[in-house]
Design a protein around this motif. Structure first.
Motif, PDB file in Angstrom:
ATOM      1  N   LYS A 134      38.509 -31.914   5.796  1.00 41.70           N
ATOM      2  CA  LYS A 134      38.702 -30.943   4.532  1.00 41.70           C
ATOM      3  C   LYS A 134      39.702 -30.011   4.870  1.00 41.70           C
ATOM      4  O   LYS A 134      39.534 -29.235   6.094  1.00 41.70           O
ATOM      5  N   VAL A 135      40.505 -29.721   3.895  1.00 39.33           N
ATOM      6  CA  VAL A 135      41.933 -28.708   3.981  1.00 39.33           C
ATOM      7  C   VAL A 135      41.654 -27.700   2.939  1.00 39.33           C
ATOM      8  O   VAL A 135      41.540 -28.110   1.827  1.00 39.33           O
ATOM      9  N   PHE A 136      41.996 -26.544   3.599  1.00 31.61           N
ATOM     10  CA  PHE A 136      42.294 -25.432   2.660  1.00 31.61           C
ATOM     11  C   PHE A 136      43.725 -24.607   2.804  1.00 31.61           C
ATOM     12  O   PHE A 136      43.772 -24.386   4.181  1.00 31.61           O
ATOM     13  N   GLY A 137      44.265 -24.261   1.788  1.00 29.51           N
ATOM     14  CA  GLY A 137      45.771 -23.641   1.956  1.00 29.51           C
ATOM     15  C   GLY A 137      46.911 -24.594   1.903  1.00 29.51           C
ATOM     16  O   GLY A 137      47.918 -23.903   2.172  1.00 29.51           O
ATOM     17  N   MET A 138      46.736 -25.830   1.891  1.00 30.15           N
ATOM     18  CA  MET A 138      47.897 -26.705   1.704  1.00 30.15           C
ATOM     19  C   MET A 138      48.055 -27.600   0.447  1.00 30.15           C
ATOM     20  O   MET A 138      46.629 -27.964   0.256  1.00 30.15           O
ATOM     21  N   ARG A 147      39.072 -18.904 -10.711  1.00 33.73           N
ATOM     22  CA  ARG A 147      37.745 -18.336  -9.950  1.00 33.73           C
ATOM     23  C   ARG A 147      37.229 -19.187  -8.651  1.00 33.73           C
ATOM     24  O   ARG A 147      37.051 -18.348  -7.836  1.00 33.73           O
ATOM     25  N   GLN A 148      37.420 -20.400  -8.667  1.00 35.69           N
ATOM     26  CA  GLN A 148      36.684 -21.155  -7.625  1.00 35.69           C
ATOM     27  C   GLN A 148      37.837 -21.057  -6.501  1.00 35.69           C
ATOM     28  O   GLN A 148      37.336 -21.141  -5.182  1.00 35.69           O
ATOM     29  N   LEU A 149      39.076 -21.231  -6.751  1.00 35.79           N
ATOM     30  CA  LEU A 149      39.754 -21.101  -5.715  1.00 35.79           C
ATOM     31  C   LEU A 149      39.701 -19.500  -4.983  1.00 35.79           C
ATOM     32  O   LEU A 149      39.956 -19.194  -3.962  1.00 35.79           O
ATOM     33  N   THR A 150      39.589 -18.588  -5.793  1.00 32.63           N
ATOM     34  CA  THR A 150      39.271 -17.269  -5.182  1.00 32.63           C
ATOM     35  C   THR A 150      38.107 -17.315  -4.317  1.00 32.63           C
ATOM     36  O   THR A 150      38.087 -16.667  -3.178  1.00 32.63           O
ATOM     37  N   VAL A 151      37.056 -17.716  -4.889  1.00 30.88           N
ATOM     38  CA  VAL A 151      35.740 -18.003  -3.781  1.00 30.88           C
ATOM     39  C   VAL A 151      36.285 -18.607  -2.700  1.00 30.88           C
ATOM     40  O   VAL A 151      35.907 -18.261  -1.396  1.00 30.88           O
ATOM     41  N   GLN A 152      36.873 -19.607  -2.772  1.00 35.39           N
ATOM     42  CA  GLN A 152      37.131 -20.687  -1.467  1.00 35.39           C
ATOM     43  C   GLN A 152      38.184 -19.785  -0.655  1.00 35.39           C
ATOM     44  O   GLN A 152      37.900 -19.894   0.637  1.00 35.39           O
ATOM     45  N   ALA A 153      39.356 -18.964  -1.257  1.00 32.78           N
ATOM     46  CA  ALA A 153      39.761 -18.275  -0.293  1.00 32.78           C
ATOM     47  C   ALA A 153      39.217 -17.197   0.453  1.00 32.78           C
ATOM     48  O   ALA A 153      39.270 -16.882   1.626  1.00 32.78           O
ATOM     49  N   ALA A 154      38.371 -16.359  -0.301  1.00 28.25           N
ATOM     50  CA  ALA A 154      37.490 -15.474   0.339  1.00 28.25           C
ATOM     51  C   ALA A 154      36.519 -16.107   1.513  1.00 28.25           C
ATOM     52  O   ALA A 154      36.490 -15.540   2.639  1.00 28.25           O
ATOM     53  N   LEU A 155      36.027 -17.344   1.189  1.00 28.55           N
ATOM     54  CA  LEU A 155      35.191 -17.673   2.604  1.00 28.55           C
ATOM     55  C   LEU A 155      36.012 -18.229   3.548  1.00 28.55           C
ATOM     56  O   LEU A 155      35.703 -17.927   4.762  1.00 28.55           O
ATOM     57  N   ASN A 156      37.204 -18.620   3.103  1.00 29.72           N
ATOM     58  CA  ASN A 156      38.152 -19.238   4.165  1.00 29.72           C
ATOM     59  C   ASN A 156      38.510 -17.925   5.280  1.00 29.72           C
ATOM     60  O   ASN A 156      38.825 -17.887   6.225  1.00 29.72           O
ATOM     61  N   GLY A 157      38.667 -16.658   4.513  1.00 24.88           N
ATOM     62  CA  GLY A 157      39.081 -15.345   5.080  1.00 24.88           C
ATOM     63  C   GLY A 157      37.924 -15.149   6.105  1.00 24.88           C
ATOM     64  O   GLY A 157      38.173 -14.719   7.248  1.00 24.88           O
ATOM     65  N   VAL A 158      36.687 -15.288   5.672  1.00 25.31           N
ATOM     66  CA  VAL A 158      35.574 -14.967   6.515  1.00 25.31           C
ATOM     67  C   VAL A 158      35.578 -15.876   7.715  1.00 25.31           C
ATOM     68  O   VAL A 158      35.211 -15.574   8.998  1.00 25.31           O
ATOM     69  N   ARG A 159      35.918 -17.264   7.431  1.00 23.19           N
ATOM     70  CA  ARG A 159      35.846 -18.240   8.360  1.00 23.19           C
ATOM     71  C   ARG A 159      36.827 -17.896   9.385  1.00 23.19           C
ATOM     72  O   ARG A 159      36.489 -17.986  10.688  1.00 23.19           O
ATOM     73  N   LEU A 160      37.980 -17.410   9.147  1.00 24.72           N
ATOM     74  CA  LEU A 160      39.203 -16.993  10.029  1.00 24.72           C
ATOM     75  C   LEU A 160      38.873 -15.927  10.853  1.00 24.72           C
ATOM     76  O   LEU A 160      39.018 -15.764  11.982  1.00 24.72           O
ATOM     77  N   TYR A 161      38.165 -14.755  10.283  1.00 29.48           N
ATOM     78  CA  TYR A 161      37.811 -13.831  10.713  1.00 29.48           C
ATOM     79  C   TYR A 161      36.567 -13.952  11.916  1.00 29.48           C
ATOM     80  O   TYR A 161      36.860 -13.363  12.950  1.00 29.48           O
ATOM     81  N   VAL A 162      35.626 -14.547  11.653  1.00 26.12           N
ATOM     82  CA  VAL A 162      34.428 -14.870  12.508  1.00 26.12           C
ATOM     83  C   VAL A 162      34.964 -15.866  13.639  1.00 26.12           C
ATOM     84  O   VAL A 162      34.434 -15.701  14.865  1.00 26.12           O
ATOM     85  N   LYS A 163      36.007 -16.668  13.642  1.00 25.18           N
ATOM     86  CA  LYS A 163      36.608 -17.586  14.379  1.00 25.18           C
ATOM     87  C   LYS A 163      37.326 -16.903  15.526  1.00 25.18           C
ATOM     88  O   LYS A 163      37.497 -17.621  16.591  1.00 25.18           O
ATOM     89  N   GLN A 164      37.792 -15.819  15.293  1.00 26.38           N
ATOM     90  CA  GLN A 164      38.548 -15.103  16.128  1.00 26.38           C
ATOM     91  C   GLN A 164      37.900 -14.730  17.596  1.00 26.38           C
ATOM     92  O   GLN A 164      36.692 -14.555  17.653  1.00 26.38           O
TER      93      GLN A 164
END
Length: 414
Positions: free
Chosen positions: A185-189, A397-414
């Motif tokens: 599963k891919v987000f952002g491409m 709206r759904q893309l915004t939610v997914q982008a917000a979750l993805n931002g959290v994922r990348l932050y926590v992954k650091q």
């Protein structure tokens, strides 16, 4: 092996109910190497259902029916299967007792009409239904297999997984070719961008790859065919392909198979012992709802605010009136202040905000429909990201939610 799925119910023909069961069953059967040649949907009409059943038994090996197992007069799937296969109906005592217990647990009398749900064509292998009153059945005669399942997906799916799947695995044996599937599963491409990066992997001799566009993400479906005996080779091919795809796409790949963005984010927050809160405008509570749909979300999600109006952004989140006047509600500055405000209110380790123009109206040349800002606030500071999404209102709206979750994922992954 060939299969046909026969779905019964006038509500399916009228478009009142989406036939998700046919989609689910086709995917499951395909994994076993059973080819589904036909999807047939028929209304609650005995004459037409009998005609369809006779046709299906004539042209295929396995017939899977869904629906028509209820207590009413138009629920006749079992009776018509018995007629087509020339079998008598007989009561199944354990099913009769289970149905009685179903009503007893609810302290309700059992209507006499429910008794018919305990009758099956002679020789049926009855499949219990712990969720409802409609047991299923597997009937084999003269090289044909008829699988009878209830209509509601929440009853049908566990019955198939728990009882039908093992029977089919045993039936097909170790030498039948089946599909080994993996989904990345891919987000952002987008689809074309992924295809360009993975072009040389699209036609490997021992692997097939397909790109599937979903509303808020892309799926890369990998399939390697094998028998049970050669399944190890198939797994190796899938592992190698996945490793290469992850190397090329990097953190754009967020999950695999049944993993979802929110499940990954939730587990990551829990593992890092982090809490989160939300401040939403254009998403209207969808982001908070995404967090709370995850089991155990109370361990990391503190709560949120839906501050749709500018007045509430000011009074509840402390957004500066001057920021709203100078930059507008849809801006980097306001997104940052919203995130800071909800974090201050809740004391969460991380806060996320959303503000944007979901459409279809409200856009301008400077701020078109689909423009979204997502703010992130932590103890280390605050920042906002700008996105330009396209599509109808719900997609934005759904893309915004997914982008917000993805931002959290990348932050926590650091």
């Amino acid at each position: 092996m060939k299969a046909e799925i026969v779905s019964t119910g006038t509500e399916l023909l009228l478009g009142e109910t989406l036939n998700t069961s046919a989609h689910y069953l086709t995917g499951k059967l395909s994994l076993l190497g059973i080819e589904v040649d036909y999807h047939t949907t028929v209304g609650d009409n005995p004459k037409r259902l009998e005609q369809i059943l006779r046709q299906a038994i004539e042209r295929t090996d396995i017939i899977v029916t869904t629906g028509g197992l209820g207590p009413t007069a138009d629920d006749l799937t079992k009776e018509l299967v018995a007629k087509v296969l020339d079998l008598k109906m007989e009561i199944d005592a354990p099913s009769s007792e289970n149905i009685k217990q179903f009503f007893s647990r609810r302290k309700a009398p059992m209507p006499s009409s429910n008794e018919k749900q305990a009758f099956f064509p002679k020789g049926s292998k009855v499949l219990p239904n712990p969720i409802g009153t409609a047991p299923g059945a597997i009937i084999e005669k003269k090289g044909k297999t008829v699988i009878i399942l209830p209509g509601p997906p929440f009853e049908m799916q566990p019955m198939f997984d728990n009882y039908v799947w093992p029977e089919l695995v045993s039936m097909i044996g170790p030498h039948v070719e089946r599909m080994n599937e993996r989904v990345l599963k891919v987000f952002g491409m987008g689809e074309s961008s992924i295809e360009k990066v993975l072009d040389d992997l699209m036609n490997l001799p021992n692997l097939t790859m397909a790109l599937l566009a979903k509303r808020a993400e892309m799926h890369i479906r990998l399939v390697a065919r094998s028998t049970e005996i050669t399944s190890g080779e198939a797994k190796m091919a899938l592992d190698q392909a996945e490793e290469e795809i992850r190397r090329r796409l990097g953190n754009k790949v967020f999950g695999r198979d049944q993993e979802t963005m929110i499940s990954i984010v939730g587990k990551a927050l829990i593992s890092k012992d982090l809490t989160i809160s939300t401040a939403e405008s254009c998403t209207g509570g969808l982001l908070g709802a995404a967090f709370t749909q995850e089991p155990g979300s109370s361990k990391f999600y503190l709560g949120g605010a839906v501050s749709y109006s500018n007045a509430l952004k000011q009074s509840l989140l402390g957004v500066d009136e001057e920021s709203l006047k100078a930059f507008g509600a849809v801006s980097e500055e306001v997104a940052k202040e919203m995130a800071e405000g909800i974090r201050s209110k809740t004391g969460s380790a991380l806060a996320v905000s959303t503000t944007g123009i979901a459409g279809p109206d409200g856009g301008t040349n400077e701020k078109p429909v689909g423009l979204v800002y997502i703010g992130f606030a932590t103890a280390n500071g605050v920042h906002a990201e700008k996105f330009q999404f396209y599509g109808e209102r719900e997609s934005v709206r759904q893309l915004t939610v997914q982008a917000a979750l993805n931002g959290v994922r990348l932050y926590v992954k650091q």
